[in-house]
Design a protein around this motif. Structure first.
Motif, PDB file in Angstrom:
ATOM      1  N   VAL A  72      -0.946   0.134  -0.697  1.00  0.00           N
ATOM      2  CA  VAL A  72      -2.274   0.667  -0.372  1.00  0.00           C
ATOM      3  C   VAL A  72      -2.710  -0.121   0.854  1.00  0.00           C
ATOM      4  N   PRO A  73      -2.327   0.324   2.064  1.00  0.00           N
ATOM      5  CA  PRO A  73      -2.398  -0.547   3.241  1.00  0.00           C
ATOM      6  C   PRO A  73      -3.809  -0.965   3.639  1.00  0.00           C
ATOM      7  N   ASP A  74      -4.800  -0.166   3.299  1.00  0.00           N
ATOM      8  CA  ASP A  74      -6.166  -0.517   3.701  1.00  0.00           C
ATOM      9  C   ASP A  74      -6.887  -1.387   2.677  1.00  0.00           C
ATOM     10  N   ARG A  75      -6.233  -1.662   1.545  1.00  0.00           N
ATOM     11  CA  ARG A  75      -6.855  -2.478   0.494  1.00  0.00           C
ATOM     12  C   ARG A  75      -5.762  -3.211  -0.258  1.00  0.00           C
ATOM     13  N   LEU A  76      -5.291  -4.288   0.343  1.00  0.00           N
ATOM     14  CA  LEU A  76      -4.185  -5.032  -0.228  1.00  0.00           C
ATOM     15  C   LEU A  76      -4.646  -5.840  -1.437  1.00  0.00           C
ATOM     16  N   PRO A  77      -3.772  -6.006  -2.432  1.00  0.00           N
ATOM     17  CA  PRO A  77      -4.149  -6.809  -3.606  1.00  0.00           C
ATOM     18  C   PRO A  77      -4.203  -8.286  -3.251  1.00  0.00           C
ATOM     19  N   PRO A  78      -4.893  -9.080  -4.080  1.00  0.00           N
ATOM     20  CA  PRO A  78      -4.932 -10.533  -3.821  1.00  0.00           C
ATOM     21  C   PRO A  78      -3.569 -11.160  -4.041  1.00  0.00           C
ATOM     22  N   ASP A  79      -3.383 -12.321  -3.448  1.00  0.00           N
ATOM     23  CA  ASP A  79      -2.136 -13.048  -3.668  1.00  0.00           C
ATOM     24  C   ASP A  79      -2.022 -13.442  -5.134  1.00  0.00           C
ATOM     25  N   PRO A  80      -0.797 -13.456  -5.662  1.00  0.00           N
ATOM     26  CA  PRO A  80      -0.625 -13.857  -7.063  1.00  0.00           C
ATOM     27  C   PRO A  80      -0.928 -15.331  -7.240  1.00  0.00           C
ATOM     28  N   ALA A  81      -1.356 -15.664  -8.454  1.00  0.00           N
ATOM     29  CA  ALA A  81      -1.635 -17.061  -8.781  1.00  0.00           C
ATOM     30  C   ALA A  81      -0.819 -17.444 -10.006  1.00  0.00           C
ATOM     31  N   GLY A  82      -0.581 -18.750 -10.156  1.00  0.00           N
ATOM     32  CA  GLY A  82       0.125 -19.205 -11.341  1.00  0.00           C
ATOM     33  C   GLY A  82       1.575 -19.526 -11.070  1.00  0.00           C
ATOM     34  N   PRO A  83       2.251 -20.070 -12.100  1.00  0.00           N
ATOM     35  CA  PRO A  83       3.647 -20.488 -11.930  1.00  0.00           C
ATOM     36  C   PRO A  83       4.590 -19.295 -11.905  1.00  0.00           C
ATOM     37  N   GLY A  84       5.824 -19.574 -11.580  1.00  0.00           N
ATOM     38  CA  GLY A  84       6.848 -18.540 -11.577  1.00  0.00           C
ATOM     39  C   GLY A  84       7.719 -18.626 -10.349  1.00  0.00           C
ATOM     40  N   HIS A  85       9.037 -18.835 -10.573  1.00  0.00           N
ATOM     41  CA  HIS A  85       9.960 -18.978  -9.453  1.00  0.00           C
ATOM     42  C   HIS A  85      11.133 -18.011  -9.511  1.00  0.00           C
ATOM     43  N   LEU A  86      11.188 -17.160 -10.540  1.00  0.00           N
ATOM     44  CA  LEU A  86      12.255 -16.160 -10.578  1.00  0.00           C
ATOM     45  C   LEU A  86      11.893 -15.001  -9.668  1.00  0.00           C
ATOM     46  N   VAL A  87      12.776 -14.677  -8.759  1.00  0.00           N
ATOM     47  CA  VAL A  87      12.561 -13.519  -7.887  1.00  0.00           C
ATOM     48  C   VAL A  87      13.409 -12.373  -8.414  1.00  0.00           C
ATOM     49  N   LYS A  88      12.768 -11.252  -8.698  1.00  0.00           N
ATOM     50  CA  LYS A  88      13.475 -10.069  -9.179  1.00  0.00           C
ATOM     51  C   LYS A  88      13.322  -8.945  -8.166  1.00  0.00           C
ATOM     52  N   ALA A  89      14.209  -7.950  -8.277  1.00  0.00           N
ATOM     53  CA  ALA A  89      14.376  -6.961  -7.205  1.00  0.00           C
ATOM     54  C   ALA A  89      14.597  -7.718  -5.896  1.00  0.00           C
ATOM     55  N   ARG A  90      15.492  -8.701  -5.965  1.00  0.00           N
ATOM     56  CA  ARG A  90      15.657  -9.677  -4.890  1.00  0.00           C
ATOM     57  C   ARG A  90      16.083  -9.049  -3.563  1.00  0.00           C
ATOM     58  N   TYR A  91      15.417  -9.527  -2.515  1.00  0.00           N
ATOM     59  CA  TYR A  91      15.711  -9.141  -1.135  1.00  0.00           C
ATOM     60  C   TYR A  91      15.522  -7.649  -0.881  1.00  0.00           C
TER      61      TYR A  91
END
Length: 360
Positions: A72-91
């Motif tokens: 939604v290019p004109d209304r981007l969501p806020p940056d995520p907060a909290g822990p988490g280091h697993l990247v899924k759907a990687r690259y």
């Protein structure tokens, strides 16, 4: 590879946990169905301009024939907060960071770090996502209140949010939780592998039984080895090496027009007969008549590697219909409902019925 379009959100059609279905007007293509995952792109509202991937829509895919909201290019969501280091759907452009139950920052890391046993927990393995509701129907009719966790590998849909069945089954109390493994994401817990997914289901979520099947939208090519359901054989191996009790649910059809899937699908024969190296209990439904005899004969070679368990299906049709009504879940496989391919659903329900007998 990707068909990019811009569209305007007209209205929200419906929503379920993790997903919002929209009507979107696409220039030169009219108003079409679109799907957004708010955790990835924010929540689109009527009047928003949205960037879309329309590839599945253009291909007319039966399972995933939506335009997918990419941003939604004109209304981007806020940056995520909290822990988490697993990247899924990687690259990929929509790679997502999640907190894995098995990663170092997880409160469950110490529990899972040296975990190595399922303590004999039954793991029902099936090819298609559509087997999940009938397996649960057969299991819970025989043993109400059993705590069942669904482990979803990454052979089909990657977001668990795509599945309305998961949301409905959880709301109805038929399913306790979901663990998404590999590149799949959006479950109640996330893990790196099927192995840690099974362990997390047992040790963190207190599962009595796991049902393991790929998410919606499996991939097949009409070749012996080129289908995503080979993961069913790999799941048998994972369950066995961890000291679980693998139970194989056959993919059986009387309504499929493709010869390779009539009776026992070649997917089951390959996954259990060639890929699964560990021994499992393979449930063979006693369907009766000529078709039932044919199914038993097709399954017989699997007895060289596995234990074949004949299971009666009396009363299962009624239990399936009752579960569909009570849970609000649409029993459907490849667009076929209960009355169009009853053998498919009876076979999965028989696997659930047998699993209940293992629990005492």
């Amino acid at each position: 590879m990707i068909r990019w379009r811009k569209g305007t959100v007209e209205n929200v059609r419906r929503e379920w946990p993790g997903a919002v279905e929209l009507d979107v007007t696409i220039e030169d293509d009219g108003t079409r169905r679109a799907l957004a995952y708010p955790a990835l792109v924010g929540r689109p509202e009527p009047g928003d301009t949205v960037l879309l991937n329309t590839t599945a829509l253009a291909m007319g895919l039966g399972t995933g024939g939506y335009a997918m909201v990419v941003a939604v290019p004109d209304r981007l969501p806020p940056d995520p907060a909290g822990p988490g280091h697993l990247v899924k759907a990687r690259y990929t452009p929509l790679q997502a960071t999640v907190l894995g139950a098995d990663e170092q920052d997880s409160p469950h890391h110490d529990l899972l770090r040296d975990a190595d046993s399922l303590d004999g927990m039954p793991v029902v393995v099936a090819d298609l996502h559509s087997a999940l509701p009938p397996v649960l129907a057969g299991l819970l009719a025989a043993r109400p209140g059993t705590r069942v966790v669904y482990v979803m590998p990454d052979g089909g849909a990657l977001p668990a949010w795509f599945s309305m069945s998961i949301a409905q089954l959880k709301e109805a109390g038929a399913l306790a939780a979901t663990v998404t493994v590999g590149q799949a994401f959006g479950g109640d817990l996330e893990t790196v592998t099927v192995h840690t997914g099974l362990l997390a289901a047992r040790l963190v979520l207190d599962a009595e039984v796991v049902v393991l099947a790929q998410g919606p939208g499996n991939l097949g090519t009409g070749t012996r080895w080129g289908f995503s359901g080979v993961s069913a054989g790999e799941a048998v191996n994972a369950a066995a090496v961890l000291g679980g009790r693998p139970v194989g649910s056959l993919r059986v059809s009387e309504g499929d027009l493709r010869p390779r899937h009539v009776g026992v699908s070649h997917h089951s024969l390959t996954a259990y007969g060639r890929v699964a190296l560990a021994r499992a209990q393979i449930v063979v439904p006693e369907l009766g008549g000529h078709f039932g005899t044919e199914v038993a004969a097709q399954a017989a070679p699997l007895g060289d590697r596995h234990e074949l368990v004949p299971v009666g299906v009396a009363g299962l049709a009624e239990e399936l219909a009752a579960a569909e009504k009570e849970w609000g879940v649409r029993m459907s496989t490849m667009g076929r409902r209960l009355d169009a391919d009853l053998a498919y659903f009876l076979t999965a329900a028989a696997a659930g019925r047998h699993t209940a007998s293992l629990l005492g």
